[in-house]
Motif scaffolding. Structure first.
Motif, PDB file in Angstrom:
ATOM      1  N   ARG A 128      65.077  68.023  29.384  1.00  0.00           N
ATOM      2  CA  ARG A 128      66.494  67.955  29.037  1.00  0.00           C
ATOM      3  C   ARG A 128      66.914  66.514  28.752  1.00  0.00           C
ATOM      4  O   ARG A 128      67.914  66.278  28.078  1.00  0.00           O
ATOM      5  N   TRP A 129      66.196  65.557  29.313  1.00  0.00           N
ATOM      6  CA  TRP A 129      66.449  64.150  28.992  1.00  0.00           C
ATOM      7  C   TRP A 129      65.764  63.749  27.691  1.00  0.00           C
ATOM      8  O   TRP A 129      66.269  62.885  26.957  1.00  0.00           O
ATOM      9  N   LEU A 161      72.123  55.589  34.672  1.00  0.00           N
ATOM     10  CA  LEU A 161      72.194  57.002  34.321  1.00  0.00           C
ATOM     11  C   LEU A 161      71.059  57.791  34.955  1.00  0.00           C
ATOM     12  O   LEU A 161      71.259  58.915  35.435  1.00  0.00           O
ATOM     13  N   VAL A 162      69.858  57.214  34.961  1.00  0.00           N
ATOM     14  CA  VAL A 162      68.725  57.903  35.597  1.00  0.00           C
ATOM     15  C   VAL A 162      68.919  57.975  37.106  1.00  0.00           C
ATOM     16  O   VAL A 162      68.625  58.990  37.746  1.00  0.00           O
ATOM     17  N   ARG A 163      69.442  56.897  37.695  1.00  0.00           N
ATOM     18  CA  ARG A 163      69.650  56.873  39.147  1.00  0.00           C
ATOM     19  C   ARG A 163      70.694  57.901  39.567  1.00  0.00           C
ATOM     20  O   ARG A 163      70.530  58.577  40.593  1.00  0.00           O
ATOM     21  N   LYS A 200      74.968  64.079  31.283  1.00  0.00           N
ATOM     22  CA  LYS A 200      76.082  64.256  30.363  1.00  0.00           C
ATOM     23  C   LYS A 200      76.366  62.975  29.577  1.00  0.00           C
ATOM     24  O   LYS A 200      76.513  62.993  28.350  1.00  0.00           O
ATOM     25  N   THR A 201      76.444  61.837  30.269  1.00  0.00           N
ATOM     26  CA  THR A 201      76.720  60.574  29.581  1.00  0.00           C
ATOM     27  C   THR A 201      75.574  60.196  28.657  1.00  0.00           C
ATOM     28  O   THR A 201      75.794  59.694  27.546  1.00  0.00           O
ATOM     29  N   VAL A 208      77.169  51.609  23.491  1.00  0.00           N
ATOM     30  CA  VAL A 208      76.570  51.324  24.795  1.00  0.00           C
ATOM     31  C   VAL A 208      77.629  50.793  25.761  1.00  0.00           C
ATOM     32  O   VAL A 208      77.681  51.196  26.937  1.00  0.00           O
ATOM     33  N   CYS A 209      78.497  49.909  25.292  1.00  0.00           N
ATOM     34  CA  CYS A 209      79.543  49.358  26.160  1.00  0.00           C
ATOM     35  C   CYS A 209      80.536  50.438  26.571  1.00  0.00           C
ATOM     36  O   CYS A 209      81.002  50.462  27.715  1.00  0.00           O
ATOM     37  N   LEU A 210      80.871  51.345  25.669  1.00  0.00           N
ATOM     38  CA  LEU A 210      81.762  52.450  26.022  1.00  0.00           C
ATOM     39  C   LEU A 210      81.136  53.351  27.079  1.00  0.00           C
ATOM     40  O   LEU A 210      81.813  53.775  28.034  1.00  0.00           O
ATOM     41  N   SER A 211      79.854  53.654  26.935  1.00  0.00           N
ATOM     42  CA  SER A 211      79.182  54.491  27.936  1.00  0.00           C
ATOM     43  C   SER A 211      79.109  53.783  29.283  1.00  0.00           C
ATOM     44  O   SER A 211      79.313  54.411  30.332  1.00  0.00           O
ATOM     45  N   ALA A 212      78.823  52.477  29.259  1.00  0.00           N
ATOM     46  CA  ALA A 212      78.765  51.723  30.514  1.00  0.00           C
ATOM     47  C   ALA A 212      80.133  51.682  31.192  1.00  0.00           C
ATOM     48  O   ALA A 212      80.243  51.835  32.417  1.00  0.00           O
TER      49      ALA A 212
END
Length: 457
Positions: free
Chosen positions: A27-28, A122-124, A129-130, A227-231
């Protein structure tokens, strides 16, 4: 679409996310595969545009040969960018010249740190979803970039002279061989595949030494903005339980850092003549529009929730409609900063007709208010009864404990007195025995002195 809040509905709706197991590796990898395919399409468009640009400029140079000088010829093959001229003539640009580490290296290093930290986080947190939302947004922009590059070929921002210098003699010969049909289709596909693998690490960028084309928006700026928006969204969810003042301070500082990185990337992209000002500036709002698209948010939420069984959702959560997706709006979206926040997409039937406050609605309001007040009063009385019961139980336990302690002290005193009496009796018996022994010794001594000497001999 409802704005975020800290009320009951939000937390009850979020209860369904508690207790989810970790998502499978496949799924990843599925969003990553989609992103790789989109980057392949993007690099194929840039590759085609580079071939077309080299062919177009060769024909243009051949058509004007002998009529204008080479410098004038190369200047005519690039569009004018006044913003680039202003940046190059500024004091800041002159102060940065001659540095051992160029500003581009620092900006690329900060961008790589942001994406690595984001992926680790995100993995941790198992935040599929993100990750899916980021991959979908980047895929949409990559496909759009590839289509625009293939459909509309723009002159390179650095001009034909800069293009020749970046590609070198071997690069120019490669694209000219491609235009003449000397290279096979498999060679082209292999080169595009290598460009795709390289651009995956470079945030969707292609090295200027390998391609020489331009499109309407800058892919490096758009990728860094995504990337900045997701972070920012991931950190905002992590500090959601903080106090308002502390949360505002953390998010304000983190947002300023991300904005500084994006602005530095924009400034260097324009100042280094890698892209036109229009390409770089247009990439930022386009990234916001794509990342904030509700359709992508629904797709990401649906992909992340596919393996969650309905039976795992608590019964209390079913009283409210579940969230179909989450859309975040960053506070830097001027002049719409007041609309910043998190919006939860829900499937509800809304009545947008004019609302009228009738007598019946007023009676319902008062009836509902009285019911709530009665419930609160009953709850208050129940809490008081429980508190009184706890206090009585505490006092009863303290009395029992005191009685037990007194009983234990009494028994210890009795045992101690009994041991004292036994010890006194033992001492008295011992003293009587000692007196008897002394009397016996005295009697033996007197008996021995009364015996005659002769009888003794």
């Amino acid at each position: 679409m409802e704005p975020s809040g800290h009320g009951l509905e939000r937390y009850v709706a979020l209860e369904s996310t508690v207790g989810r197991g970790t998502h499978g590796l496949q799924r990843w990898l599925a969003p990553a595969s989609l992103l790789l395919s989109a980057l392949f399409f993007q690099n194929a468009g840039l590759y085609s545009a580079s071939c077309e640009y080299v062919r177009w400029t060769d024909e243009a140079v051949a058509s004007v040969a002998g009529r204008v000088s080479s410098i004038e010829e190369e200047a005519q093959l690039a569009l004018e960018d006044p913003v680039h001229g202003l940046l190059k003539s500024s004091k800041l640009a002159r102060s940065l010249e001659g540095l051992s580490w160029s500003p581009e290296i620092w900006v690329d290093l900060m961008a790589d740190c942001v994406i690595l930290l984001l992926l680790w986080w995100l993995v941790r947190k198992n935040d599929l979803k993100t990750w899916t939302h980021l991959a979908l947004s980047a895929s949409v922009l990559a496909v759009l970039k590839g289509f625009l590059a293939w459909s509309t070929v723009l002159p390179n921002a650095a001009g034909w002279g800069g293009c020749k210098q970046s590609l070198g003699a071997d690069g120019l010969m490669y694209f000219r061989r491609q235009n003449t049909g000397s290279l096979s289709l498999m060679d082209s596909l292999l080169d595009i595949t290598l460009l795709t693998i390289q651009s995956l690490w470079l945030l969707g960028r292609a090295a200027p030494q390998q391609l020489c084309s331009d499109t309407l928006f800058c892919c490096s700026t758009s990728s860094l903005t995504l990337v900045c928006l997701s972070a920012y969204e991931a950190v905002a969810r992590s500090v959601d339980e903080f106090r308002h003042e502390r949360r505002a301070a953390v998010m304000g500082l983190f947002g300023l850092i991300l904005c500084a990185i994006v602005l530095a990337d924009i400034t260097l992209a324009i100042g280094s003549k890698l892209h036109y000002s229009l390409d770089v500036v247009a990439a930022v709002p386009l990234s916001f529009l794509v990342y904030g698209n509700p359709a992508l948010a629904l797709m990401a939420q649906d992909w992340a929730d596919t393996d969650v069984a309905t039976s795992e959702v608590p019964t209390e959560a079913l009283r409210f409609p579940p969230d179909l997706g989450i859309v975040s709006v960053a506070p830097c979206c001027l002049p719409f900063a007041d609309l910043a926040g998190t919006y939860y997409l829900q499937d509800r039937d809304w009545d947008f007709g004019p609302f009228s406050w009738t007598a019946e609605r007023q009676r319902q309001h008062y009836r509902r208010k009285s019911e709530i007040q009665a419930t609160l009063e009953a709850t208050r009385r129940r809490c008081e009864d429980i508190s009184l019961l706890v206090q009585n139980s505490k006092r009863a336990a303290e009395r029992v404990l005191e009685e037990k302690r007194e009983e234990m002290d009494r028994r210890v005193s009795e045992v101690h007195n009994m041991q004292e009496r036994e010890l006194a009796d033992a001492k008295s018996a011992l003293e009587v025995d000692r007196e008897a022994v002394a009397a016996l010794k005295l009697k033996l001594a007197s008996t021995s002195t009364s015996v005659p000497r002769g009888a003794a001999s």
